[in-house]
Each structure stands twice: as structure tokens, then as C-alpha cells.
Design a protein around this motif. Structure first.
Motif, PDB file in Angstrom:
ATOM      1  N   GLU A 557       0.872  -1.169   0.000  1.00  0.00           N
ATOM      2  CA  GLU A 557       0.000   0.000   0.000  1.00  0.00           C
ATOM      3  C   GLU A 557       0.904   1.213   0.000  1.00  0.00           C
ATOM      4  OE1 GLU A 557      -2.668   0.055   3.273  1.00  0.00           O
ATOM      5  OE2 GLU A 557      -3.944  -1.474   2.391  1.00  0.00           O
ATOM      6  N   ALA A 558       0.700   2.107  -0.951  1.00  0.00           N
ATOM      7  CA  ALA A 558       1.471   3.348  -0.975  1.00  0.00           C
ATOM      8  C   ALA A 558       0.477   4.481  -0.771  1.00  0.00           C
ATOM      9  CB  ALA A 558       2.185   3.488  -2.304  1.00  0.00           C
ATOM     10  N   GLU A 559       0.760   5.323   0.225  1.00  0.00           N
ATOM     11  CA  GLU A 559      -0.103   6.492   0.439  1.00  0.00           C
ATOM     12  C   GLU A 559       0.623   7.706  -0.104  1.00  0.00           C
ATOM     13  OE1 GLU A 559      -2.167   4.847   4.539  1.00  0.00           O
ATOM     14  OE2 GLU A 559      -1.493   6.941   4.430  1.00  0.00           O
ATOM     15  N   VAL A 560      -0.026   8.442  -0.995  1.00  0.00           N
ATOM     16  CA  VAL A 560       0.647   9.573  -1.653  1.00  0.00           C
ATOM     17  C   VAL A 560      -0.289  10.780  -1.693  1.00  0.00           C
ATOM     18  CG1 VAL A 560       2.093   8.074  -3.071  1.00  0.00           C
ATOM     19  CG2 VAL A 560      -0.113   8.792  -3.947  1.00  0.00           C
ATOM     20  N   PRO A 561       0.301  11.983  -1.747  1.00  0.00           N
ATOM     21  CA  PRO A 561      -0.534  13.183  -1.887  1.00  0.00           C
ATOM     22  C   PRO A 561      -1.311  13.119  -3.204  1.00  0.00           C
ATOM     23  CG  PRO A 561       1.778  13.759  -1.482  1.00  0.00           C
ATOM     24  CD  PRO A 561       1.739  12.286  -1.701  1.00  0.00           C
ATOM     25  N   ALA A 562      -2.481  13.766  -3.223  1.00  0.00           N
ATOM     26  CA  ALA A 562      -3.381  13.655  -4.374  1.00  0.00           C
ATOM     27  C   ALA A 562      -2.682  13.991  -5.700  1.00  0.00           C
ATOM     28  CB  ALA A 562      -4.586  14.550  -4.164  1.00  0.00           C
ATOM     29  N   ASP A 563      -1.845  15.011  -5.712  1.00  0.00           N
ATOM     30  CA  ASP A 563      -1.268  15.426  -6.999  1.00  0.00           C
ATOM     31  C   ASP A 563      -0.130  14.515  -7.461  1.00  0.00           C
ATOM     32  OD1 ASP A 563       0.294  16.264  -4.888  1.00  0.00           O
ATOM     33  OD2 ASP A 563       1.150  17.946  -6.022  1.00  0.00           O
ATOM     34  N   GLY A 566      -0.808  10.052 -10.065  1.00  0.00           N
ATOM     35  CA  GLY A 566      -0.503   9.609 -11.427  1.00  0.00           C
ATOM     36  C   GLY A 566       0.950   9.193 -11.565  1.00  0.00           C
ATOM     37  N   ALA A 567       1.860  10.035 -11.058  1.00  0.00           N
ATOM     38  CA  ALA A 567       3.286   9.767 -11.215  1.00  0.00           C
ATOM     39  C   ALA A 567       3.686   8.475 -10.499  1.00  0.00           C
ATOM     40  CB  ALA A 567       4.093  10.941 -10.666  1.00  0.00           C
ATOM     41  N   VAL A 568       3.191   8.280  -9.279  1.00  0.00           N
ATOM     42  CA  VAL A 568       3.582   7.094  -8.511  1.00  0.00           C
ATOM     43  C   VAL A 568       2.992   5.838  -9.156  1.00  0.00           C
ATOM     44  CG1 VAL A 568       3.464   5.935  -6.281  1.00  0.00           C
ATOM     45  CG2 VAL A 568       3.860   8.393  -6.372  1.00  0.00           C
ATOM     46  N   ALA A 569       1.719   5.919  -9.544  1.00  0.00           N
ATOM     47  CA  ALA A 569       1.084   4.737 -10.142  1.00  0.00           C
ATOM     48  C   ALA A 569       1.794   4.358 -11.439  1.00  0.00           C
ATOM     49  CB  ALA A 569      -0.396   5.005 -10.392  1.00  0.00           C
ATOM     50  N   ALA A 570       2.151   5.358 -12.232  1.00  0.00           N
ATOM     51  CA  ALA A 570       2.829   5.066 -13.500  1.00  0.00           C
ATOM     52  C   ALA A 570       4.185   4.419 -13.231  1.00  0.00           C
ATOM     53  CB  ALA A 570       3.002   6.355 -14.300  1.00  0.00           C
ATOM     54  N   TYR A 571       4.898   4.940 -12.247  1.00  0.00           N
ATOM     55  CA  TYR A 571       6.210   4.375 -11.922  1.00  0.00           C
ATOM     56  C   TYR A 571       6.076   2.918 -11.468  1.00  0.00           C
ATOM     57  CZ  TYR A 571      10.138   3.046  -9.066  1.00  0.00           C
ATOM     58  OH  TYR A 571      11.161   2.330  -8.513  1.00  0.00           O
ATOM     59  N   LEU A 572       5.116   2.658 -10.579  1.00  0.00           N
ATOM     60  CA  LEU A 572       4.953   1.294 -10.061  1.00  0.00           C
ATOM     61  C   LEU A 572       4.591   0.334 -11.195  1.00  0.00           C
ATOM     62  CD1 LEU A 572       3.104   2.056  -6.709  1.00  0.00           C
ATOM     63  CD2 LEU A 572       5.409   1.123  -6.972  1.00  0.00           C
ATOM     64  N   GLY A 573       3.767   0.806 -12.109  1.00  0.00           N
ATOM     65  CA  GLY A 573       3.391  -0.022 -13.262  1.00  0.00           C
ATOM     66  C   GLY A 573       4.612  -0.371 -14.093  1.00  0.00           C
ATOM     67  N   PRO A 608       9.982   8.453  -1.948  1.00  0.00           N
ATOM     68  CA  PRO A 608      10.063   9.822  -1.434  1.00  0.00           C
ATOM     69  C   PRO A 608      10.193  10.864  -2.560  1.00  0.00           C
ATOM     70  CG  PRO A 608      11.501   8.378  -0.184  1.00  0.00           C
ATOM     71  CD  PRO A 608      10.973   7.567  -1.326  1.00  0.00           C
ATOM     72  N   ASP A 609      11.073  10.614  -3.532  1.00  0.00           N
ATOM     73  CA  ASP A 609      11.252  11.528  -4.668  1.00  0.00           C
ATOM     74  C   ASP A 609       9.954  11.749  -5.422  1.00  0.00           C
ATOM     75  OD1 ASP A 609      13.820  11.752  -4.307  1.00  0.00           O
ATOM     76  OD2 ASP A 609      14.476  10.608  -6.090  1.00  0.00           O
ATOM     77  N   LEU A 610       9.278  10.615  -5.674  1.00  0.00           N
ATOM     78  CA  LEU A 610       8.097  10.670  -6.531  1.00  0.00           C
ATOM     79  C   LEU A 610       6.899  11.291  -5.826  1.00  0.00           C
ATOM     80  CD1 LEU A 610       8.325   7.124  -8.118  1.00  0.00           C
ATOM     81  CD2 LEU A 610       8.544   9.302  -9.310  1.00  0.00           C
ATOM     82  N   SER A 611       6.950  11.367  -4.497  1.00  0.00           N
ATOM     83  CA  SER A 611       5.762  11.808  -3.769  1.00  0.00           C
ATOM     84  C   SER A 611       6.066  13.052  -2.947  1.00  0.00           C
ATOM     85  CB  SER A 611       5.274  10.683  -2.863  1.00  0.00           C
ATOM     86  OG  SER A 611       6.299  10.355  -1.942  1.00  0.00           O
ATOM     87  N   SER A 612       7.000  13.856  -3.395  1.00  0.00           N
ATOM     88  CA  SER A 612       7.411  15.082  -2.691  1.00  0.00           C
ATOM     89  C   SER A 612       7.713  14.789  -1.226  1.00  0.00           C
ATOM     90  CB  SER A 612       6.330  16.165  -2.767  1.00  0.00           C
ATOM     91  OG  SER A 612       5.568  16.044  -3.927  1.00  0.00           O
TER      92      SER A 612
END
Ligand SMILES: Nc1nc2c(ncn2[C@@H]2O[C@H](COP(=O)(O)OP(=O)(O)OP(=O)(O)O)[C@@H](O)[C@H]2O)c(=O)[nH]1
Ligand SMILES: [Mg+2]
Length: 658
Positions: A557-563, A566-573, A608-612
């Protein structure tokens, strides 16, 4: 006197040990309130537990509550120690799931709650830490309903959350119609009478609510939720009241004797002691007992032993409160510490095999590391120590590594550190661990057969057929009388042991092995000949069947800020994760999915990088996935049973046949 064996379970650091301490203190079982942070609690007594401030082993402490004796089992929350939780679950009458009002529902809590619900174990939910800054009690209730159980019944609300004055205010359905109505709605899910009242718009009857609530808690259908703070003591009297009133006591004694071993430890004097929970009959010091064990394949085996000492837990409290003599025998519903049970292992049951199923709620560990003593002269001492530890902890499996070291299976880094400290402090062996290797598994893909006829290099006949199945099964297609029983036993044992290393060296699972041919020359052939022969024939059958290798995965489970969603989901994919879903939470979005365990460190490093810098990552074991391309191999310890000449040469070498 009634007893309740009550487990305290939760994610790491939720406050289980602090709450245990608080309950013991509030009921007068201890005079001074200890603290985890000072290393002075009743249940975190291990050197390493006190130093690190985490619980590693389950511990039992008792207190009196009205006409009840409550045995509290404080369990570890770190996922490296789930094996401890697993065993505790087997002996509980009820549980308290502790959550943090700040962190909310964490993945390990979800895993545990799923099991508690499947066991229908009566469970109270205690939302702890309401005094801490950032406490958000109302959000947590919403998360509980969504992620843990729809049948949650909050029994009150919090005043001044997030401050040292935070307090729990219990609703009274007698005077507060809103809360009575909400409670009735939850209970009506399983109660037609309450449902009919609601439909007819009649005010729910408070007595009826009480009765139904108690019955549904006992049946594990509804989960009352209370708030509080183990640190300030807020909500603790209400929790005690709920334990006294809402939780069912141990069931009545069974007619047959039965007691389950749920923990084994070495006491400070080095003596091995077992913790037993009794369901029926009586056990006393100096009694001879039979212990039953259900092996993973469903067979039942037995061990005989003699109890040398037996202390019933809570006997001192009972004595202090009633003045009665402490009980000398372990009776139904109670727990005792017992010495003398040599050879008895965790999960064994004395008196009867009833109710043993040998299955596990949690997946096996997936990390294998080679251990070596710092001083090579201590190799034997290390091996003996690891065997001793494995005896008290069946999840720690050891094997001799190809280069003579010993390898152990582990859940994670913290367990490795704890094992190293235990080896040094309890066994006096300084050990070094090699890098962990992720355990893969092999599964057969088709059917394979092989036969070896006596007289061509081997002094026995063995034929096998292997095929896909679930778990590991062994069957006979030859007459049982075709071989002496000891030969059958040798073949089956050698076969099971050989399945630890398949074509690529990984443990083989989901397989059925059938013995199709057998033969021997009397009196020349021995059980040892069959032990040598069986692995060879088995591997030839396996080679014909073919196997595929699967790598372990993690459910994350990754919890990320709303903005950043997209970036985190794309990276994980891109990394190779399968994303199962996203939900909106107070802090942004939660992305859930599964990825191969080998990729997890990389994902955690990049998050951390991807989620500010605001991303949170957590994970639990997540099954396995077939390896694409060339599978990795694990070094063998049994020569090369795929090559006749090499294998015969290996057998001819003098070796340690332990
Ligand atoms: N503010 C606050 N801190 C708490 C509370 N309960 C526990 N803590 C702190 O949280 C930390 C963890 O507490 P423990 O009681 O060790 O938690 P645990 O669930 O037993 O942890 P493990 O056994 O390692 O899983 C400690 O630093 C406690 O002082 C609480 O109600 N409020
Ligand atoms: Mg603890």
C-alpha cells in the motif's frame, strides 16, 4: 471462577504492551506502572525487547476482574514475528485489536482482522493514542468500517482528541436515542426483531440492544469499538467494563483431556518451559503425558514426556484476592507454564489430537540467509544452537548449506538481528549472516514417471509418478505389504526431504508423489539404501514432469498526496507492479497492489522523490508469481541427482548423514 484468555493484537507500535501494562495496573495486578520506553513492563521482559522497545515473544499476564480471571496475551506487532501471533490465536477466547488514533488502520491490522473474523473470534477494537497530536478518531472509525469490518459498533466518542486531556465519553443508549439507533442499525444486520422495530420506526429497546450486542460479540458478528490512551489511562475503565460485560468467558470444560502448547521459551536459568492452554481434564506436576502433533501433510505423530513442574498463570493473583490456596492442577480455560516436556514442540497438543489442523494463517518466511560463526571453531556450537531455537520456533527452519555453513529461513531483517543477538546472548556464539536470498518455490507442470530396478547400482527398486496437486501429498500405489514398514518410512521421509530442492534447487510444492514400484533383496537391502535411491528416482520423475519457478511477492500500500497519484502509479506499473486499486483517504490517495519482493527495495527508495517526500509505504506477504525467462537456481546440498554417475560418486563419499 470464569476465565477469559484475551489476546492483544495489532500493527507494530500501536501500544499493545503499554495497554497490557495499563490494564494490569488498573486492576491492581501490579502496583507500579511500567513503561515500554523505560524498559520496565511486565510483558516485554527479554533483554532485546527492553533494549529495542518492541515485543518479540508473546507473553502472558493475568488480572482479576469481578468474578473473572483474565489472562492477557501480549503479542508482537512487527510482521517479522507473525509466527508468535499465529500460535496465540490458536488458544484465545477473545481479542482486542489495538489501532492508533494517529496512524489509523495499518496493513498488518488488516491482515490480523481478516483472520480474527474468519475465526469468528469475539473482538473488541481499541483505538489508542487519542492523546497524541494528530489523533483523528472519527476518520479512524470510517477507515475501520471500510477496511476492517462493516459490523463495527462505536460505543462512544472522544472529547479533546490530540491533547493530553483527551477523554473517552461512552454513549448511553438509555438516554441517547441517536446512539441507540445507530447501534440497533448495526445489530439489525443479524437480528430480525431489531430490524422489524427499525422498519416500524419504533424506538429500540435498550435491554434488547444489550442482550443482542452481547450475543453478537460472542458470535464474532459485531465488533465494539472504544477509544482511549494507554499512556494517560483514558478509556481504560470503559475497556475493562467491556471485557467484563461483553466478552464471553472460556467455554465449559470438554469431557476429554486436551491442552495446547502455544509458546516455548528458555527461562533465565536456561530451562525449557512450555505454555499450555487447557480445554479439559487436569494436568499436574509429575504426570506422564502424550503429545500429539499434526504434520503439515496431515499425518499425526506423538511424543511421550513427563511434566516436572507446573505453575498455573494467575495463581498468585487468585491467592491474593481470595485467600484460597493456589491451584496445583491445570484445568479447563486456564494457562500454565510447564517444565519437563522434552521433545514436545510448539503447536503440539497434550491428551488428544482433536482440533489440530497443522495449517497456518500466515505465509511461511521467504528470506534465506547463511549463518557462520565468527570463530570457525564454533561451527558445531552454532549448528546446535540453531537446532535448539528451531525447536521452540518451527518457522525457523535450518539446513546445512553447500559450503558447510547453516542456512536459516527468516521473515525479515529485524528477525535476523534478533536471532544474532539471541545466539550471542543465550548461546554464546557470535554469528555472521550472509545476505538474504529470496526463497522461490517450484511447482510441477505435468506428469512425470521414473523407475529404478534393483541391481543396477542401487540395492532397491523404486518407481514414482509425480503430478500437480495442492500442498505436498504422498501416496502408495504398491501394496503396503510389499516392503517392511521401516523401508516405506525411509522412502517417504527421503522423498519429503528431497522435495526441499527441486530441479532448480527450490522447495517443490503443490505436488503429489505416488510410489508405483518397490522391491528389495532380503537381507541385503537396508532402509539407508532406500534413502539414497528415493531422491534420485524422484528427481528423474520431476525432470520428466517439468517444473516452473515462482518468486515471492509483496502486497503493498502506498499512500501519496493527491497530486502525485498519477506519477507514482505510472512508476509502479513500469517497475512491474500489478495495481489492484486506488482509494481516496484523508491524506491523499492509497494505491494498493502486488509486486515481486525483489523490486520492493527499489520502490521504497524511489517513493520519497516521486511523492514530494510525503509517500508512505507498507507491505505484507503477497503470494508468488511465475518467474519469466531463465529462473534463478539455489545451490544444491545433495550432489547432482539428475546425473547417475555423479550421484553415485556423491553417495560413495563419506558424509555426515544427519
Ligand atoms: N502518546 C501515546 N503514546 C503511546 C500510547 N500507547 C503507547 N504509546 C507509545 O507508543 C510506543 C509503542 O508502544 P508499545 O506499547 O511498545 O507498542 P506495541 O504495540 O506493544 O509495540 P510492539 O509490541 O513492538 O508491536 C511507545 O513509545 C509508547 O510509549 C498512547 O496511548 N499515547
Ligand atoms: Mg509490544
Amino acid at each position: 471462577m470464569q476465565t477469559v484468555n484475551l489476546g492483544i493484537v495489532a500493527h507494530v507500535d500501536a501500544g499493545k504492551t503499554s495497554l497490557t501494562e495499563r490494564l494490569l495496573h488498573a486492576t491492581g495486578a501490579i502496583d507500579r506502572l511500567g513503561s515500554v520506553d523505560a524498559g520496565t513492563t511486565q510483558t516485554d521482559t527479554g533483554e532485546i525487547e527492553r533494549r529495542r522497545g518492541i515485543t518479540i515473544r508473546s507473553a502472558v499476564a493475568a488480572f482479576g476482574l469481578g468474578d473473572r480471571q483474565v489472562n492477557l496475551l501480549d503479542t508482537p506487532g512487527h510482521s517479522d514475528f507473525v509466527a508468535e501471533v499465529e500460535r496465540a490465536l490458536g488458544v484465545l477466547d477473545a481479542a482486542i485489536l489495538v489501532l492508533s488514533a494517529v496512524e489509523g488502520v495499518q496493513p498488518h491490522s488488516r491482515r490480523i482482522m481478516r483472520i480474527l473474523r474468519s475465526l469468528r473470534l469475539p473482538t473488541l477494537i481499541f483505538v489508542n493514542k487519542i492523546d497524541r497530536a494528530g489523533a483523528r478518531p472519527e476518520d479512524v472509525v470510517g477507515d475501520v468500517r471500510r477496511l476492517l469490518t462493516p459490523a463495527v459498533a462505536p460505543l462512544g466518542t472522544v472529547r479533546a482528541p490530540g491533547t493530553p486531556e483527551a477523554a473517552f465519553r461512552r454513549d448511553d443508549p438509555r438516554y441517547d436515542h441517536g446512539s441507540a439507533h445507530r447501534l440497533a442499525e448495526t445489530l439489525a444486520e443479524h437480528d430480525d426483531e431489531l430490524l422489524a422495530d427499525l422498519v416500524d420506526d419504533l424506538p429500540p429497546d435498550p435491554d434488547r440492544i444489550d442482550t443482542v450486542l452481547r450475543a453478537q460479540v460472542a458470535a464474532g458478528l459485531v465488533h465494539p469499538l472504544l477509544f482511549g490512551s494507554a499512556l494517560s489511562g483514558a478509556g481504560v475503565p470503559d475497556l475493562l467494563d467491556a471485557i467484563a460485560v461483553l466478552l464471553p468467558a472460556s467455554p465449559p470444560a470438554e469431557s476429554e483431556p486436551r491442552a495446547r502448547v502455544f509458546a516455548i521459551e528458555r527461562d533465565p536459568a536456561g530451562e525449557r518451559v512450555a505454555y499450555l492452554r487447557s480445554y479439559g481434564g487436569q494436568l499436574r506436576a509429575r504426570q506422564r503425558v502424550v503429545a500429539y502433533r499434526r504434520e503439515p501433510d496431515g499425518r499425526t505423530t506423538t511424543t511421550r514426556a513427563r511434566i516436572t513442574r507446573l505453575d498455573v498463570i494467575g495463581a498468585a493473583t487468585h491467592h491474593a484476592q481470595t485467600g484460597d490456596d493456589p491451584p496445583a492442577a491445570l484445568t479447563a480455560g486456564h494457562i500454565a507454564r510447564v517444565a519437563g516436556l522434552t521433545g514436545v514442540r510448539l503447536g503440539d497438543q497434550l491428551g488428544s489430537p482433536a482440533g489440530l489442523d497443522g495449517r497456518s494463517h500466515f505465509p511461511a518466511p521467504t528470506l534465506e540467509a547463511v549463518v557462520r560463526p565468527r570463530d570457525p571453531a564454533r561451527t558445531l556450537a552454532l549448528h546446535a544452537a540453531l537446532l535448539d531455537i528451531a525447536d521452540t520456533d518451527p518457522f525457523i527452519r535450518t539446513r546445512v548449506a553447500p559450503d558447510g555453513g547453516t542456512s536459516v529461513l527468516l521473515y525479515g531483517e529485524v528477525q535476523r538481528e534478533v536471532l544474532a543477538a539471541t545466539l550471542a546472548e543465550t548461546y554464546g556464539v557470535e554469528a555472521e549472516f550472509g545476505p538474504g536470498r529470496l526463497m522461490h518455490v517450484e511447482r510441477p507442470t505435468g506428469i512425470g514417471t521414473a523407475v529404478e530396478i534393483i541391481g543396477h547400482g542401487f540395492l532397491g527398486t523404486v518407481g514414482f509418478r509425480v503430478e500437480p496437486d495442492s500442498g505436498v501429498r504422498y501416496r502408495l500405489e504398491v501394496e503396503l505389504g510389499s516392503l517392511p514398514l521401516s523401508f516405506h518410512k525411509a522412502i517417504e521421509e527421503a522423498t519429503r526431504a528431497a522435495l526441499d530442492q527441486g530441479r532448480h534447487g527450490w522447495p517443490v510444492t503443490d505436488i503429489r508423489v505416488t510410489l508405483t514400484h518397490s522391491g528389495y533383496w532380503s537381507p541385503i537391502t537396508t532402509a539407508g539404501h532406500f534413502r539414497d535411491l528415493a531422491p534420485y528416482v524422484l528427481m528423474r520423475a520431476l525432470a520428466e514432469a517439468g517444473t516452473r519457478v515462482f518468486e515471492p511477492c509483496r502486497r503493498f500500500e502506498a499512500e501519496v498526496p493527491a497530486d502525485r497519484l498519477g506519477a507514482v502509479a505510472a512508476y509502479l506499473g513500469r517497475l512491474g507492479a500489478r495495481i489492484d486499486g486506488t482509494d481516496e483517504i484523508a491524506a491523499g490517495w492509497r494505491i494498493g497492489g502486488v509486486l515481486p519482493a525483489r523490486l520492493e527495495p527499489e520502490a521504497q527508495r524511489r517513493l520519497p522523490d516521486l511523492s514530494s517526500g510525503e509517500g508512505l509505504w507498507s507491505s505484507t506477504p503477497g503470494g508468488d508469481r511465475q518467474v519469466s525467462g531463465d529462473p534463478p537456481c539455489r545451490p544444491r546440498t545433495d550432489g547432482n541427482p539428475f546425473d547417475r554417475v555423479e550421484y553415485l560418486r556423491f553417495l560413495a563419499q563419506p558424509r555426515n548423514r544427519s
